[in-house]
Scaffold this motif. Sequence first.
Motif, PDB file in Angstrom:
ATOM      1  N   GLU A 109      27.595  -3.525  -0.431  1.00 39.93           N
ATOM      2  CA  GLU A 109      26.836  -2.900  -1.912  1.00 39.93           C
ATOM      3  C   GLU A 109      25.393  -3.388  -1.596  1.00 39.93           C
ATOM      4  O   GLU A 109      24.871  -4.448  -1.119  1.00 39.93           O
ATOM      5  CB  GLU A 109      27.389  -3.901  -3.071  1.00 39.93           C
ATOM      6  N   LEU A 110      24.569  -2.652  -1.866  1.00 39.15           N
ATOM      7  CA  LEU A 110      22.980  -2.720  -2.021  1.00 39.15           C
ATOM      8  C   LEU A 110      22.528  -2.711  -3.463  1.00 39.15           C
ATOM      9  O   LEU A 110      23.034  -1.957  -4.234  1.00 39.15           O
ATOM     10  CB  LEU A 110      22.276  -1.703  -1.306  1.00 39.15           C
ATOM     11  N   PRO A 111      21.564  -3.410  -3.534  1.00 37.66           N
ATOM     12  CA  PRO A 111      20.751  -3.320  -5.021  1.00 37.66           C
ATOM     13  C   PRO A 111      20.107  -2.197  -5.310  1.00 37.66           C
ATOM     14  O   PRO A 111      19.650  -1.466  -4.576  1.00 37.66           O
ATOM     15  CB  PRO A 111      19.855  -4.580  -4.986  1.00 37.66           C
ATOM     16  N   LEU A 112      20.585  -1.602  -6.560  1.00 34.73           N
ATOM     17  CA  LEU A 112      20.025  -0.296  -7.036  1.00 34.73           C
ATOM     18  C   LEU A 112      18.874  -0.826  -7.981  1.00 34.73           C
ATOM     19  O   LEU A 112      19.152  -1.124  -9.032  1.00 34.73           O
ATOM     20  CB  LEU A 112      20.877   0.678  -7.640  1.00 34.73           C
ATOM     21  N   MET A 113      17.774  -0.259  -7.669  1.00 32.95           N
ATOM     22  CA  MET A 113      16.580  -0.860  -8.362  1.00 32.95           C
ATOM     23  C   MET A 113      15.778   0.570  -8.909  1.00 32.95           C
ATOM     24  O   MET A 113      16.159   1.648  -8.401  1.00 32.95           O
ATOM     25  CB  MET A 113      15.524  -1.521  -7.523  1.00 32.95           C
ATOM     26  N   ALA A 114      14.997   0.458  -9.994  1.00 33.15           N
ATOM     27  CA  ALA A 114      14.371   1.504 -10.577  1.00 33.15           C
ATOM     28  C   ALA A 114      12.864   1.106 -11.059  1.00 33.15           C
ATOM     29  O   ALA A 114      12.718  -0.024 -11.337  1.00 33.15           O
ATOM     30  CB  ALA A 114      15.169   2.063 -11.815  1.00 33.15           C
ATOM     31  N   VAL A 115      12.010   2.053 -10.974  1.00 31.69           N
ATOM     32  CA  VAL A 115      10.641   1.955 -11.370  1.00 31.69           C
ATOM     33  C   VAL A 115      10.234   2.966 -12.281  1.00 31.69           C
ATOM     34  O   VAL A 115      10.346   4.037 -12.165  1.00 31.69           O
ATOM     35  CB  VAL A 115       9.582   1.952 -10.259  1.00 31.69           C
ATOM     36  N   ARG A 140       0.823  -0.964   0.023  1.00 27.88           N
ATOM     37  CA  ARG A 140      -0.041  -0.159  -0.015  1.00 27.88           C
ATOM     38  C   ARG A 140       0.865   1.018   0.061  1.00 27.88           C
ATOM     39  O   ARG A 140       0.512   2.286  -0.799  1.00 27.88           O
ATOM     40  CB  ARG A 140      -1.030  -0.154   1.143  1.00 27.88           C
ATOM     41  N   LEU A 141       1.687   1.274   0.947  1.00 30.54           N
ATOM     42  CA  LEU A 141       2.796   2.456   0.961  1.00 30.54           C
ATOM     43  C   LEU A 141       3.356   2.548  -0.597  1.00 30.54           C
ATOM     44  O   LEU A 141       3.671   3.558  -0.932  1.00 30.54           O
ATOM     45  CB  LEU A 141       3.682   2.352   2.013  1.00 30.54           C
ATOM     46  N   PHE A 142       3.962   1.416  -1.034  1.00 27.20           N
ATOM     47  CA  PHE A 142       4.820   1.632  -2.654  1.00 27.20           C
ATOM     48  C   PHE A 142       3.634   2.110  -3.603  1.00 27.20           C
ATOM     49  O   PHE A 142       4.109   3.024  -4.072  1.00 27.20           O
ATOM     50  CB  PHE A 142       5.197   0.302  -2.680  1.00 27.20           C
ATOM     51  N   ASP A 143       2.660   1.629  -3.617  1.00 29.34           N
ATOM     52  CA  ASP A 143       1.656   2.018  -4.588  1.00 29.34           C
ATOM     53  C   ASP A 143       1.117   3.584  -4.257  1.00 29.34           C
ATOM     54  O   ASP A 143       1.236   4.441  -5.279  1.00 29.34           O
ATOM     55  CB  ASP A 143       0.468   1.176  -4.438  1.00 29.34           C
ATOM     56  N   HIS A 144       1.035   3.850  -3.329  1.00 28.75           N
ATOM     57  CA  HIS A 144       0.685   5.086  -2.768  1.00 28.75           C
ATOM     58  C   HIS A 144       1.673   6.068  -3.281  1.00 28.75           C
ATOM     59  O   HIS A 144       1.568   7.143  -3.667  1.00 28.75           O
ATOM     60  CB  HIS A 144       0.308   5.422  -1.414  1.00 28.75           C
ATOM     61  N   THR A 145       2.870   5.942  -2.807  1.00 31.55           N
ATOM     62  CA  THR A 145       3.995   6.578  -3.134  1.00 31.55           C
ATOM     63  C   THR A 145       4.271   6.828  -4.715  1.00 31.55           C
ATOM     64  O   THR A 145       4.530   7.838  -5.371  1.00 31.55           O
ATOM     65  CB  THR A 145       5.558   6.078  -2.523  1.00 31.55           C
ATOM     66  N   ASP A 156      17.616  -2.972   0.614  1.00 31.20           N
ATOM     67  CA  ASP A 156      18.069  -3.851   1.416  1.00 31.20           C
ATOM     68  C   ASP A 156      18.254  -5.121   0.405  1.00 31.20           C
ATOM     69  O   ASP A 156      17.168  -5.643  -0.002  1.00 31.20           O
ATOM     70  CB  ASP A 156      17.540  -4.104   2.713  1.00 31.20           C
ATOM     71  N   PRO A 157      19.287  -6.017   0.475  1.00 31.65           N
ATOM     72  CA  PRO A 157      19.239  -7.140  -0.297  1.00 31.65           C
ATOM     73  C   PRO A 157      18.008  -8.172   0.251  1.00 31.65           C
ATOM     74  O   PRO A 157      17.474  -8.798  -0.528  1.00 31.65           O
ATOM     75  CB  PRO A 157      20.592  -7.928   0.150  1.00 31.65           C
ATOM     76  N   ASN A 158      17.611  -8.143   1.364  1.00 28.95           N
ATOM     77  CA  ASN A 158      16.450  -9.071   1.753  1.00 28.95           C
ATOM     78  C   ASN A 158      15.194  -8.554   1.206  1.00 28.95           C
ATOM     79  O   ASN A 158      14.151  -9.179   0.978  1.00 28.95           O
ATOM     80  CB  ASN A 158      16.435  -8.966   3.115  1.00 28.95           C
ATOM     81  N   ALA A 159      14.950  -7.182   0.965  1.00 24.00           N
ATOM     82  CA  ALA A 159      13.873  -6.555   0.436  1.00 24.00           C
ATOM     83  C   ALA A 159      13.809  -6.668  -1.222  1.00 24.00           C
ATOM     84  O   ALA A 159      12.733  -6.166  -1.703  1.00 24.00           O
ATOM     85  CB  ALA A 159      13.614  -5.144   1.072  1.00 24.00           C
ATOM     86  N   GLU A 160      14.820  -6.955  -1.854  1.00 25.99           N
ATOM     87  CA  GLU A 160      14.873  -6.862  -3.408  1.00 25.99           C
ATOM     88  C   GLU A 160      13.607  -7.902  -3.947  1.00 25.99           C
ATOM     89  O   GLU A 160      13.021  -7.410  -4.736  1.00 25.99           O
ATOM     90  CB  GLU A 160      16.359  -7.433  -3.641  1.00 25.99           C
ATOM     91  N   PRO A 161      13.381  -9.050  -3.475  1.00 27.24           N
ATOM     92  CA  PRO A 161      12.263  -9.730  -3.982  1.00 27.24           C
ATOM     93  C   PRO A 161      10.997  -9.092  -3.910  1.00 27.24           C
ATOM     94  O   PRO A 161      10.164  -8.977  -4.807  1.00 27.24           O
ATOM     95  CB  PRO A 161      12.080 -10.999  -3.102  1.00 27.24           C
ATOM     96  N   PHE A 162      10.507  -8.389  -2.846  1.00 27.11           N
ATOM     97  CA  PHE A 162       9.485  -7.325  -2.577  1.00 27.11           C
ATOM     98  C   PHE A 162       9.336  -6.412  -3.625  1.00 27.11           C
ATOM     99  O   PHE A 162       8.633  -6.349  -4.273  1.00 27.11           O
ATOM    100  CB  PHE A 162       9.437  -6.917  -1.173  1.00 27.11           C
ATOM    101  N   TYR A 163      10.478  -5.630  -3.866  1.00 27.13           N
ATOM    102  CA  TYR A 163      10.512  -4.531  -5.152  1.00 27.13           C
ATOM    103  C   TYR A 163      10.325  -5.459  -6.194  1.00 27.13           C
ATOM    104  O   TYR A 163       9.771  -4.554  -7.138  1.00 27.13           O
ATOM    105  CB  TYR A 163      11.867  -3.835  -4.672  1.00 27.13           C
ATOM    106  N   ARG A 164      10.959  -6.396  -6.392  1.00 25.45           N
ATOM    107  CA  ARG A 164      10.702  -7.004  -7.776  1.00 25.45           C
ATOM    108  C   ARG A 164       9.308  -7.287  -8.230  1.00 25.45           C
ATOM    109  O   ARG A 164       8.751  -7.364  -9.202  1.00 25.45           O
ATOM    110  CB  ARG A 164      11.580  -8.405  -8.105  1.00 25.45           C
ATOM    111  N   ARG A 165       8.680  -7.862  -7.023  1.00 29.93           N
ATOM    112  CA  ARG A 165       7.220  -8.143  -7.167  1.00 29.93           C
ATOM    113  C   ARG A 165       6.424  -6.797  -7.338  1.00 29.93           C
ATOM    114  O   ARG A 165       5.390  -6.923  -7.727  1.00 29.93           O
ATOM    115  CB  ARG A 165       6.708  -8.622  -5.828  1.00 29.93           C
ATOM    116  N   MET A 166       6.861  -5.776  -7.144  1.00 27.32           N
ATOM    117  CA  MET A 166       6.196  -4.382  -7.104  1.00 27.32           C
ATOM    118  C   MET A 166       6.460  -3.878  -8.579  1.00 27.32           C
ATOM    119  O   MET A 166       5.837  -2.612  -8.889  1.00 27.32           O
ATOM    120  CB  MET A 166       6.836  -3.411  -6.106  1.00 27.32           C
ATOM    121  N   GLY A 167       7.137  -4.546  -9.267  1.00 25.65           N
ATOM    122  CA  GLY A 167       7.678  -4.064 -10.655  1.00 25.65           C
ATOM    123  C   GLY A 167       9.142  -3.187 -10.938  1.00 25.65           C
ATOM    124  O   GLY A 167       9.373  -2.905 -11.922  1.00 25.65           O
TER     125      GLY A 167
END
Length: 151
Positions: A141-147, A92-97, A114-125
């Motif tokens: 090193e931390l995963p750098l992601m983009a939407v 909900r927070l991700f979609d709202h943002t 955070d490397p542990n949160a990368e799967p969540f962000y992938r599921r979010m697109g």
Amino acid sequence: MLIRAARAEEAGALSELALRSKAYWGYSDAFIAACREELRLHPGDIERRRTTVAEREGRAIGFATLDGEPLEGELGMLFVDPLAIGQGVGRRLFDHTLDVARGLGFTRLILGADPNAEPFYRRMGAVRVGSEPSGSIPGRELPLMAVDLRV
């Protein structure tokens, strides 16, 4: 669950929520202590960083920040209280943002995950576009992601 703008006086409580959320992944006390300053929100940060809170029964259970200016910004922070993880708060927070970012004219958001949160962000697109150094832990090193907000 209510999604609302954060208030400046909540900065300390949200900073502590971020630390509890980070600790959810089993990091040591020393690791969490090293992250304390990077995860600290100051009262002046709340409005400037467009901080949003997820609240249930009058209690903050998560928050997110939208940093920068269009066209490209950053999902600077997204943390959920460990007691609320797995209940859709992060989604909900991700979609709202993302909705707020689109409304302001952003076309892309980046985030250091955070490397542990990368799967969540992938599921979010989000897609991984590289890596970046941790602001707290030298040599990490931390995963750098983009939407892409245009899709």
